[in-house]
Design a protein around this motif. Structure first.
Motif, PDB file in Angstrom:
ATOM      1  N   TRP A   1      36.725 -13.638  86.789  1.00 44.25           N
ATOM      2  CA  TRP A   1      35.797 -12.789  87.543  1.00 44.25           C
ATOM      3  C   TRP A   1      34.694 -13.636  88.164  1.00 44.25           C
ATOM      4  N   LYS A   2      34.225 -14.608  87.395  1.00 42.82           N
ATOM      5  CA  LYS A   2      33.150 -15.483  87.878  1.00 42.82           C
ATOM      6  C   LYS A   2      33.565 -16.234  89.145  1.00 42.82           C
ATOM      7  N   GLU A   3      34.843 -16.595  89.222  1.00 38.75           N
ATOM      8  CA  GLU A   3      35.336 -17.357  90.365  1.00 38.75           C
ATOM      9  C   GLU A   3      35.150 -16.602  91.676  1.00 38.75           C
ATOM     10  N   HIS A   4      35.160 -15.286  91.604  1.00 38.08           N
ATOM     11  CA  HIS A   4      35.061 -14.463  92.814  1.00 38.08           C
ATOM     12  C   HIS A   4      33.667 -13.845  92.972  1.00 38.08           C
ATOM     13  N   ALA A   5      32.679 -14.492  92.399  1.00 37.09           N
ATOM     14  CA  ALA A   5      31.313 -13.957  92.438  1.00 37.09           C
ATOM     15  C   ALA A   5      30.800 -13.790  93.866  1.00 37.09           C
ATOM     16  N   GLU A   6      31.112 -14.752  94.729  1.00 35.55           N
ATOM     17  CA  GLU A   6      30.602 -14.677  96.103  1.00 35.55           C
ATOM     18  C   GLU A   6      31.162 -13.460  96.838  1.00 35.55           C
ATOM     19  N   ALA A   7      32.468 -13.275  96.780  1.00 40.72           N
ATOM     20  CA  ALA A   7      33.102 -12.148  97.470  1.00 40.72           C
ATOM     21  C   ALA A   7      32.656 -10.811  96.879  1.00 40.72           C
ATOM     22  N   ASP A   8      32.586 -10.740  95.554  1.00 38.78           N
ATOM     23  CA  ASP A   8      32.165  -9.498  94.899  1.00 38.78           C
ATOM     24  C   ASP A   8      30.719  -9.159  95.247  1.00 38.78           C
ATOM     25  N   THR A   9      29.882 -10.182  95.277  1.00 39.84           N
ATOM     26  CA  THR A   9      28.475  -9.964  95.624  1.00 39.84           C
ATOM     27  C   THR A   9      28.350  -9.456  97.050  1.00 39.84           C
ATOM     28  N   PHE A  10      29.099 -10.071  97.972  1.00 41.10           N
ATOM     29  CA  PHE A  10      29.037  -9.643  99.372  1.00 41.10           C
ATOM     30  C   PHE A  10      29.459  -8.186  99.504  1.00 41.10           C
ATOM     31  N   PHE A  11      30.528  -7.813  98.811  1.00 35.58           N
ATOM     32  CA  PHE A  11      31.013  -6.433  98.853  1.00 35.58           C
ATOM     33  C   PHE A  11      29.954  -5.464  98.327  1.00 35.58           C
ATOM     34  N   CYS A  12      29.383  -5.769  97.173  1.00 33.26           N
ATOM     35  CA  CYS A  12      28.395  -4.871  96.549  1.00 33.26           C
ATOM     36  C   CYS A  12      27.090  -4.830  97.350  1.00 33.26           C
ATOM     37  N   PHE A  13      26.666  -5.992  97.837  1.00 33.39           N
ATOM     38  CA  PHE A  13      25.441  -6.041  98.638  1.00 33.39           C
ATOM     39  C   PHE A  13      25.604  -5.227  99.918  1.00 33.39           C
ATOM     40  N   THR A  14      26.755  -5.349 100.571  1.00 32.51           N
ATOM     41  CA  THR A  14      27.010  -4.589 101.798  1.00 32.51           C
ATOM     42  C   THR A  14      27.003  -3.095 101.526  1.00 32.51           C
ATOM     43  N   ASN A  15      27.607  -2.684 100.417  1.00 28.23           N
ATOM     44  CA  ASN A  15      27.609  -1.260 100.065  1.00 28.23           C
ATOM     45  C   ASN A  15      26.204  -0.751  99.742  1.00 28.23           C
ATOM     46  N   LEU A  16      25.464  -1.566  99.014  1.00 26.32           N
ATOM     47  CA  LEU A  16      24.094  -1.166  98.673  1.00 26.32           C
ATOM     48  C   LEU A  16      23.233  -1.059  99.933  1.00 26.32           C
ATOM     49  N   MET A  17      23.364  -2.030 100.835  1.00 26.17           N
ATOM     50  CA  MET A  17      22.576  -2.011 102.067  1.00 26.17           C
ATOM     51  C   MET A  17      22.975  -0.856 102.975  1.00 26.17           C
ATOM     52  N   SER A  18      24.212  -0.375 102.871  1.00 25.90           N
ATOM     53  CA  SER A  18      24.616   0.772 103.678  1.00 25.90           C
ATOM     54  C   SER A  18      23.810   2.009 103.297  1.00 25.90           C
ATOM     55  N   GLU A  19      23.303   2.055 102.057  1.00 24.48           N
ATOM     56  CA  GLU A  19      22.461   3.157 101.607  1.00 24.48           C
ATOM     57  C   GLU A  19      20.977   2.852 101.776  1.00 24.48           C
ATOM     58  N   ASN A  20      20.634   1.569 101.745  1.00 27.96           N
ATOM     59  CA  ASN A  20      19.231   1.162 101.677  1.00 27.96           C
ATOM     60  C   ASN A  20      18.721   0.546 102.984  1.00 27.96           C
ATOM     61  N   ARG A  21      19.575   0.422 103.987  1.00 26.77           N
ATOM     62  CA  ARG A  21      19.225  -0.350 105.179  1.00 26.77           C
ATOM     63  C   ARG A  21      18.088   0.256 105.993  1.00 26.77           C
TER      64      ARG A  21
END
Length: 267
Positions: free
Chosen positions: A117-137
């Motif tokens: 899971w740690k290996e994919h931290a960058e991709a997972d973070t980008f996905f979650c950050f994008t989803n969060l910003m879609s609500e918070n932008r």
């Protein structure tokens, strides 16, 4: 900060491939310079402009230690996430403070005990950050500031809720002309990420993101934070209270969340 300066075990694969001519974001930043002229003015008002050609580095290298080629620091991964987000969302681009939101998300993934899971931290973070910003932008779009979905409305909602729950404290802040934008702007836009230590931020976010009406719950948390220091605020003058609100005292976050839940149950 120490964590973000350490090297990640999973740097971008393009960096490791010597056959491609991919220019790292780090190098693009290092090469950003400004041609400037030095202007000197003496006491008699004579202005002297030196010859052009002197370069000023826009990004001082002493802020973060730059690692050798072939490796990447965690802060460089976060920088790339924000850079790509800005490129894909030109209507929002990058606004100061987004780094404070993406930081805890990336830290959580990048320190996962499961290496896969740690290996994919960058991709997972980008996905979650994008989803969060879609609500918070909307908080980051200046043209929406004064709309019902903008940050001004949300800041005023904190005071409106406080007025319903604690009229005495509300009147005290009004009497001292302490406007909500003096402190709630940072609380709301950065989701309290600058007000608490990282483990406490993650604990607050667990409750925040598990609530279906998470951004209303954030307003409840802000109101709870005010009520929990009401005695200090009622006793303090403008200067003391501003310092208190802009540097919130160390408080058990479970107490804050319990108070927010209490306010939620009585609404």
């Amino acid at each position: 900060m120490a964590f973000f300066q350490r090297a990640t075990d999973y740097p971008c694969q393009l960096i490791l491939d010597p056959q491609n001519d991919y220019e790292t974001l780090r190098r693009r930043v290092e090469q950003t310079t400004l041609k400037a002229q030095t202007v000197n003015r003496n006491r008699s008002g004579v202005t002297n402009v030196s010859s052009p050609g002197k370069s000023l580095n826009l990004y001082p290298s002493n802020e973060y230690e730059v690692l050798p080629n072939g490796s990447e620091a965690h802060w460089e991964v976060v920088e790339r996430i924000l850079f790509i987000y800005a490129k894909l969302n030109p209507g929002i681009a990058y606004v100061q403070g987004m780094n404070e939101i993406v930081g805890p998300i990336y830290y959580t993934f990048a320190t996962d005990p499961n290496d896969e899971w740690k290996e994919h931290a960058e991709a997972d973070t980008f996905f979650c950050f994008t989803n969060l910003m879609s609500e918070n932008r909307d908080n980051f779009i200046k043209s929406l500031d004064d709309s019902q979905c903008g940050i001004t409305f949300k800041m005023e909602s904190v005071y409106s809720m406080l007025k319903d729950r604690d009229m005495e404290l509300y009147l005290k802040l009004q009497e001292q002309n302490i406007k909500p934008q003096y402190f709630t702007f940072r609380w709301l836009t950065l989701l309290l990420s600058q007000e608490f230590l990282l483990p406490d931020v993650i604990r607050i976010w667990d409750s925040l993101f598990s609530d279906q009406d998470r951004f209303h719950f954030l307003i409840l948390v802000c109101c709870a934070m005010l009520i929990l220091i009401r005695d200090q605020l009622l006793a303090g003058d403008f200067t003391i209270n501003m310092r208190l609100l802009q540097d919130y005292p160390i408080t058990d976050v479970h107490t804050i969340l319990a108070k927010a839940k209490e306010l939620q149950d009585h609404s």
